[in-house]
Design a protein around this motif. Structure first.
Motif, mmCIF file in Angstrom:
data_model
loop_
_atom_site.group_PDB
_atom_site.id
_atom_site.type_symbol
_atom_site.label_atom_id
_atom_site.label_comp_id
_atom_site.label_asym_id
_atom_site.label_seq_id
_atom_site.Cartn_x
_atom_site.Cartn_y
_atom_site.Cartn_z
ATOM 1 N N GLU A 19 0.656 -1.329 -0.612
ATOM 2 C CA GLU A 19 0.068 0.233 0.286
ATOM 3 C C GLU A 19 0.882 0.792 -0.155
ATOM 4 O OE1 GLU A 19 -3.986 1.732 2.291
ATOM 5 O OE2 GLU A 19 -2.751 -0.199 2.993
ATOM 6 N N LYS A 20 2.047 0.963 0.578
ATOM 7 C CA LYS A 20 2.581 2.361 0.881
ATOM 8 C C LYS A 20 3.301 2.584 -0.057
ATOM 9 C CE LYS A 20 6.468 4.088 3.722
ATOM 10 N NZ LYS A 20 7.540 3.161 4.342
ATOM 11 N N MET A 21 3.653 1.383 -1.148
ATOM 12 C CA MET A 21 4.376 1.922 -2.555
ATOM 13 C C MET A 21 3.342 2.266 -3.444
ATOM 14 S SD MET A 21 6.735 -0.766 -5.174
ATOM 15 C CE MET A 21 5.211 -2.184 -5.074
ATOM 16 N N ALA A 22 2.410 2.124 -3.256
ATOM 17 C CA ALA A 22 0.677 2.597 -4.512
ATOM 18 C C ALA A 22 0.811 3.685 -3.599
ATOM 19 C CB ALA A 22 -0.224 1.352 -4.074
ATOM 20 N N ASN A 23 1.328 3.978 -2.529
ATOM 21 C CA ASN A 23 0.420 5.410 -2.200
ATOM 22 C C ASN A 23 1.533 6.091 -2.956
ATOM 23 O OD1 ASN A 23 -2.088 5.292 -1.115
ATOM 24 N ND2 ASN A 23 -1.222 4.567 1.176
ATOM 25 N N GLN A 24 2.528 5.881 -2.954
ATOM 26 C CA GLN A 24 4.286 6.354 -3.336
ATOM 27 C C GLN A 24 3.976 6.759 -4.846
ATOM 28 O OE1 GLN A 24 7.224 4.519 -1.834
ATOM 29 N NE2 GLN A 24 7.744 5.620 -0.074
ATOM 30 N N LYS A 45 -8.573 3.302 -4.251
ATOM 31 C CA LYS A 45 -9.274 3.049 -2.745
ATOM 32 C C LYS A 45 -9.548 2.199 -2.453
ATOM 33 C CE LYS A 45 -10.566 7.445 -4.274
ATOM 34 N NZ LYS A 45 -11.233 8.176 -4.754
ATOM 35 N N ASP A 46 -9.461 0.522 -3.180
ATOM 36 C CA ASP A 46 -9.882 -0.767 -2.260
ATOM 37 C C ASP A 46 -8.965 -1.180 -2.072
ATOM 38 O OD1 ASP A 46 -10.938 -3.218 -2.707
ATOM 39 O OD2 ASP A 46 -11.980 -3.144 -4.348
#
Ligand SMILES: [Zn+2]
Length: 82
Positions: A19-24, A45-46
């Motif tokens: 998730e962190k990578m996706a957010n970055q 967001k899923d």
């Protein structure tokens, strides 16, 4: 620490890292909005999608694969090796 606790922790760390990578990547505005192979739409967001989809960042190029295409890619790689 018992085995059950350790497994739960490992899974949580893995999901967080993903998730962190996706957010970055999303913050950079580079996260694709769909699967790079089959164009299935991706909703960042899923949480389930974040856990099961795979983001591959290589240099400047960001690719996103749905679970179906992760399997297909594996098969293609196996066939290529044989
Ligand atoms: Zn796909």
């Amino acid at each position: 620490m018992n085995r059950r606790t350790r497994r739960a922790m490992t899974r949580e760390i893995g999901a967080d890292a993903q998730e962190k990578m996706a957010n970055q990547v999303a913050q950079l505005g580079k996260l694709p909005e769909k699967c790079s192979a089959c164009t299935q739409p991706f909703d960042k967001k899923d949480r389930q999608m974040l856990d099961s989809w795979k983001v591959i960042v290589r240099q400047e190029v960001v690719r996103l694969f749905c679970p179906h295409c992760i399997d297909k890619t594996k098969e293609a790689l196996d066939n290529g090796n044989n």
